[in-house]
Every structure is written in structure tokens, then in C-alpha cells.
Design a protein around this motif. Structure first.
Motif, PDB file in Angstrom:
ATOM      1  N   CYS A  83     -12.748 -49.526 -16.660  1.00  0.00           N
ATOM      2  CA  CYS A  83     -13.193 -48.175 -17.063  1.00  0.00           C
ATOM      3  C   CYS A  83     -13.237 -47.266 -15.844  1.00  0.00           C
ATOM      4  CB  CYS A  83     -14.581 -48.229 -17.700  1.00  0.00           C
ATOM      5  SG  CYS A  83     -14.586 -48.882 -19.387  1.00  0.00           S
ATOM      6  N   TYR A 126     -10.652 -44.183 -15.064  1.00  0.00           N
ATOM      7  CA  TYR A 126     -11.254 -42.851 -14.974  1.00  0.00           C
ATOM      8  C   TYR A 126     -10.886 -42.168 -13.660  1.00  0.00           C
ATOM      9  CZ  TYR A 126     -14.903 -39.233 -14.924  1.00  0.00           C
ATOM     10  OH  TYR A 126     -15.589 -38.039 -14.854  1.00  0.00           O
ATOM     11  N   VAL A 148     -11.064 -48.510 -24.182  1.00  0.00           N
ATOM     12  CA  VAL A 148     -11.340 -47.575 -25.277  1.00  0.00           C
ATOM     13  C   VAL A 148     -12.513 -48.083 -26.106  1.00  0.00           C
ATOM     14  CG1 VAL A 148     -10.440 -46.578 -27.417  1.00  0.00           C
ATOM     15  CG2 VAL A 148      -8.996 -46.645 -25.375  1.00  0.00           C
ATOM     16  N   HIS A 160     -15.707 -47.368 -24.350  1.00  0.00           N
ATOM     17  CA  HIS A 160     -16.047 -45.943 -24.473  1.00  0.00           C
ATOM     18  C   HIS A 160     -16.597 -45.636 -25.868  1.00  0.00           C
ATOM     19  CE1 HIS A 160     -14.862 -44.299 -20.662  1.00  0.00           C
ATOM     20  NE2 HIS A 160     -13.644 -44.765 -20.733  1.00  0.00           N
ATOM     21  N   LEU A 161     -16.005 -46.259 -26.889  1.00  0.00           N
ATOM     22  CA  LEU A 161     -16.472 -46.016 -28.259  1.00  0.00           C
ATOM     23  C   LEU A 161     -17.914 -46.509 -28.423  1.00  0.00           C
ATOM     24  CD1 LEU A 161     -13.312 -46.881 -30.372  1.00  0.00           C
ATOM     25  CD2 LEU A 161     -14.576 -44.730 -30.458  1.00  0.00           C
ATOM     26  N   ALA A 206     -20.179 -44.028 -26.726  1.00  0.00           N
ATOM     27  CA  ALA A 206     -20.280 -42.790 -27.501  1.00  0.00           C
ATOM     28  C   ALA A 206     -21.218 -42.999 -28.687  1.00  0.00           C
ATOM     29  CB  ALA A 206     -18.904 -42.345 -27.980  1.00  0.00           C
ATOM     30  N   HIS A 210     -13.428 -39.418 -21.583  1.00  0.00           N
ATOM     31  CA  HIS A 210     -12.719 -39.583 -22.861  1.00  0.00           C
ATOM     32  C   HIS A 210     -11.488 -38.686 -22.927  1.00  0.00           C
ATOM     33  CE1 HIS A 210     -16.375 -41.322 -25.203  1.00  0.00           C
ATOM     34  NE2 HIS A 210     -16.241 -41.838 -24.018  1.00  0.00           N
ATOM     35  N   CYS A 269      -7.661 -39.905 -23.304  1.00  0.00           N
ATOM     36  CA  CYS A 269      -6.864 -39.507 -24.474  1.00  0.00           C
ATOM     37  C   CYS A 269      -5.569 -38.857 -24.023  1.00  0.00           C
ATOM     38  CB  CYS A 269      -7.630 -38.512 -25.349  1.00  0.00           C
ATOM     39  SG  CYS A 269      -8.875 -39.321 -26.363  1.00  0.00           S
ATOM     40  N   LEU A 304     -10.985 -42.497 -30.395  1.00  0.00           N
ATOM     41  CA  LEU A 304     -11.940 -42.070 -29.365  1.00  0.00           C
ATOM     42  C   LEU A 304     -12.382 -40.624 -29.581  1.00  0.00           C
ATOM     43  CD1 LEU A 304     -13.275 -43.141 -26.834  1.00  0.00           C
ATOM     44  CD2 LEU A 304     -11.248 -42.527 -25.529  1.00  0.00           C
ATOM     45  N   MET A 305     -11.480 -39.776 -29.981  1.00  0.00           N
ATOM     46  CA  MET A 305     -11.804 -38.353 -30.149  1.00  0.00           C
ATOM     47  C   MET A 305     -12.362 -38.067 -31.543  1.00  0.00           C
ATOM     48  SD  MET A 305     -11.909 -35.966 -28.015  1.00  0.00           S
ATOM     49  CE  MET A 305     -10.738 -36.048 -26.664  1.00  0.00           C
ATOM     50  N   GLN A 335     -14.053 -29.990 -24.181  1.00  0.00           N
ATOM     51  CA  GLN A 335     -12.909 -30.610 -23.506  1.00  0.00           C
ATOM     52  C   GLN A 335     -12.195 -29.612 -22.599  1.00  0.00           C
ATOM     53  OE1 GLN A 335     -11.996 -33.606 -23.090  1.00  0.00           O
ATOM     54  NE2 GLN A 335     -13.358 -34.623 -24.536  1.00  0.00           N
TER      55      GLN A 335
END
Lengths: 212, 212
Positions: free
Chosen positions: A29, A33, A71, A74-75, A78, A117, A121, A137-138, A169
Motif C-alpha cells: 500500500c 501510494y 485495493v 483500501h476498501l 474506507a 484511492h 484508480c 474502490l470509487m 478528488q
């Protein structure tokens, strides 16, 4: 989605926080990033996690496997953030402000590397192999924002959800491009003002709580 | 910034449209847009331009040289677009709408690969070596929008310029993530409505025309 909180005896080492798999995912991650997917190698990830590169293949066969794990991490994050915002705030308006404020709370990181994120993406979007991952993710924050606007009684909850996430964003992109954390902070204040003055009505029928 | 319109006898082959340098830059713009900076090699660019890879080094020593040329090509295009919008529309409000509409006019490409400028900035932002290039590319439309809002008499022209470009960039990201061209079209319509209802006043003193 896998449940990372379950740590039975068989998966303790590989899934528990501090386990090898978890350390590899955390390292992945961070590397993705800070330097992007393309530049990140399995060797980088192994080194950052302090695990011999030969052992990485036990957990992840390909770079795509690790991107998928990134991902999913991250999910889960979130999901945890949105659940925390829901339990801290009863009003949908306050929840939407809290989401923008939470994201804007990382202004220094965002001004250097962008939104974790959004930038992920964007890299996934250029690849032909994984469009679903980026969309999942979005979709999560967009659907959550949609439910808050619907609960506020906004008839155009779908469009407002796109607008608020697009503003966040876009502000993250400008903030990192100009290396300007204050830009993000100013946008969070302006979005809060916009939310305060948004005309609302009785809750729309499509409104429902985020399920956990 | 170099002036690409000058084509004296010495630079005809290398700078004129159709010249080798111009073909390489066009090929580089397309490759970087479709697959990103990291994945694009000098060999890809040479092949797409139909030029032996050995000859590429005559024009560009490093990948950074070519990235710089790509950014400069984008800056010239942006400059030409903004100048065309200014000559087509006298009202600052119409100009702002025309900018968003021009960008949203490429919805199918945006839904596949994102905004050419935004995605390039995002990749450059992760690199430590070229933050100025990305900032120049994004500064151009932001400053132009600021001048239009100032000419409209908006006291918060700076913040409005950030807001309108952030909305466009965010919508482009969501559009490509969801592979949804209609999302971008809807956002352009909503931005036009927002511009139509924006309270204005006498032109602000900072207002000035885009210089050419």
C-alpha cells in the motif's frame, strides 16, 4: 470482501496485523501510494516488509495479486472510516462534512502524493486488466454519499454524490500538483458551506443506512 | 516555452508538423496518455513514430527530455484552446462554460483514459524529479479561469477557479474509473447551470485578459 478481523489459529501468521501477509500488504500500500504501481516491484515490497523476496511468492504469485490485495485493504479502510463517521454523526449533512474533513485531514500527504484511492484508480484506469478493481474502490464513497443526500431529501442525490466526490478528488489532484496543502483545507471549508446551504426536503425513498 | 510555430530552414525537419521531432512528440503524447509514463519506453515511442530507436537519441537523450516535450506540447494545445475560446466568446461566463464543454467534448476518450493533463500531472506528482512541469500544466487553466471569474465580478475568483477545475478533474477521474462517458456530460450540464446562477458583481481589479 474478506474479513481481516477474523484471526483463527490457521491464519494468525498470514492475516493477523503484524503477520507476514499483512506486513506485505501494508508495505505494498505504501510503495504503490508513494511511487505508483508501475514503479513498484515485488522486491521493493519484500524489502520494505523485511521478508525475503522468495517468500513473497507464497502469498502473492503476481503483481496483480498484490494490487488486488492493496485495493481490498483500501476498501476495508474506507468501510471502517464510513462506519465510524455514521456512528459519530446522526445528521447526513454532518456525515458528509465529516467525510470531506477526514480526507482533508491528511493534507500534507495528499499535497505530496495525492489521494491514495484516486491515484490508485487513475493508474488502474490506464491498465486494461483491472477496471473492476478501480470501480469498486470509487463506488464505495459515491454510494455512501448518495445515501446521505437521499436521506437529506435531495431529489438529485445521485448527481450530488458524484459532485462531492469529484470535488474532493479534483482538489486532491490540484493540491498535489501545486504541492499546496492549504488548497485542500480551503476546499473542505467551501464544501462544508455548500452543504450547509444546500436545499433539502423530506427523505427520498431510496435512502437507506449503510449496512454492516 | 519554445515557439513551435517558427519553422526556419534549419529546424524544418525537426520542428515542423510531420518532422521527425514532431512525430516523436506526438507519438510520445499518445503513448503516455494511453499507458502512462512508467510503462512507456523510448522504443515504444520510436516504433509508433516510425523512426529507428537509434535516431531518437538525436532528439531526446533521456525519458525526462521526452516528458518535458510532452508537457510543452500539452501547454501549447491548452494555450491554443483558451485563445480560441476567448475569440469565440466575449462573456466570461460563456467562456467558462465553453472550456468545460470542450473538455467534456472528449467524453469517450476521457472515459477510457482520463483527462490527458490530469493523468499526466498525477503521474508527475509521484515523481520527485519534475514537480514544476505538472504545476505549469495545471496552472494554465486555473489562472485562465481565475481571470474569467474576476471579470465576472466574483470576489472569490481564486477559489472559484480552483473549484471549477477541481470539478472537471474529479469528474474526469470518476468518468474513467466507472468507464462512464455520460457522467462527464452530466457534470458539464450541472457546471453550466451553476455558472448561470453564480452571483456576480462589477469586474474585480485583478481581472485582465489572457495575453497572446
Amino acid at each position: 470482501m474478506t474479513d481481516s478481523k477474523t484471526t483463527d489459529s490457521k491464519t494468525t501468521d498470514s492475516k493477523a496485523p503484524g503477520g507476514k501477509r499483512a506486513r506485505l500488504v501494508a508495505a505494498a500500500c505504501q510503495a504503490v501510494y508513494q511511487q505508483g504501481i508501475e514503479k513498484t516491484t515485488l522486491a521493493d515490497i519484500a524489502a520494505a516488509a523485511g521478508i525475503p523476496v522468495g517468500n513473497v511468492y507464497y502469498y502473492f504469485k503476481t503483481k496483480n495479486d498484490i494490487i488486488q490485495a492493496v485495493v481490498e485493504a483500501h476498501l476495508r479502510e474506507a468501510d471502517a472510516l464510513l462506519a465510524a463517521i455514521e456512528s459519530d454523526h446522526d445528521s447526513p449533512r454532518d456525515r458528509l462534512k465529516a467525510l470531506f474533513a477526514a480526507l482533508a485531514g491528511q493534507v500534507d500527504l495528499i499535497a505530496r502524493y495525492g489521494c491514495p484511492h484516486g491515484t490508485l484508480c487513475l493508474e488502474l484506469d490506464k491498465r486494461a486488466d483491472a477496471p473492476d478493481l478501480a470501480a469498486r474502490l470509487m463506488r464505495e464513497p459515491v454510494d455512501w454519499a448518495q445515501r446521505q443526500f437521499a436521506a437529506l431529501g435531495c431529489p438529485d442525490a445521485d448527481a450530488l454524490a458524484i459532485e462531492v466526490i469529484a470535488r474532493y478528488q479534483g482538489a486532491a489532484l490540484l493540491s498535489s500538483t501545486f504541492r499546496d496543502p492549504a488548497l485542500m483545507t480551503r476546499e473542505a471549508t467551501r464544501v462544508a458551506t455548500w452543504l450547509d446551504t444546500l436545499p433539502t426536503g423530506p427523505p427520498q425513498s431510496s435512502a437507506h443506512r449503510h449496512a454492516h
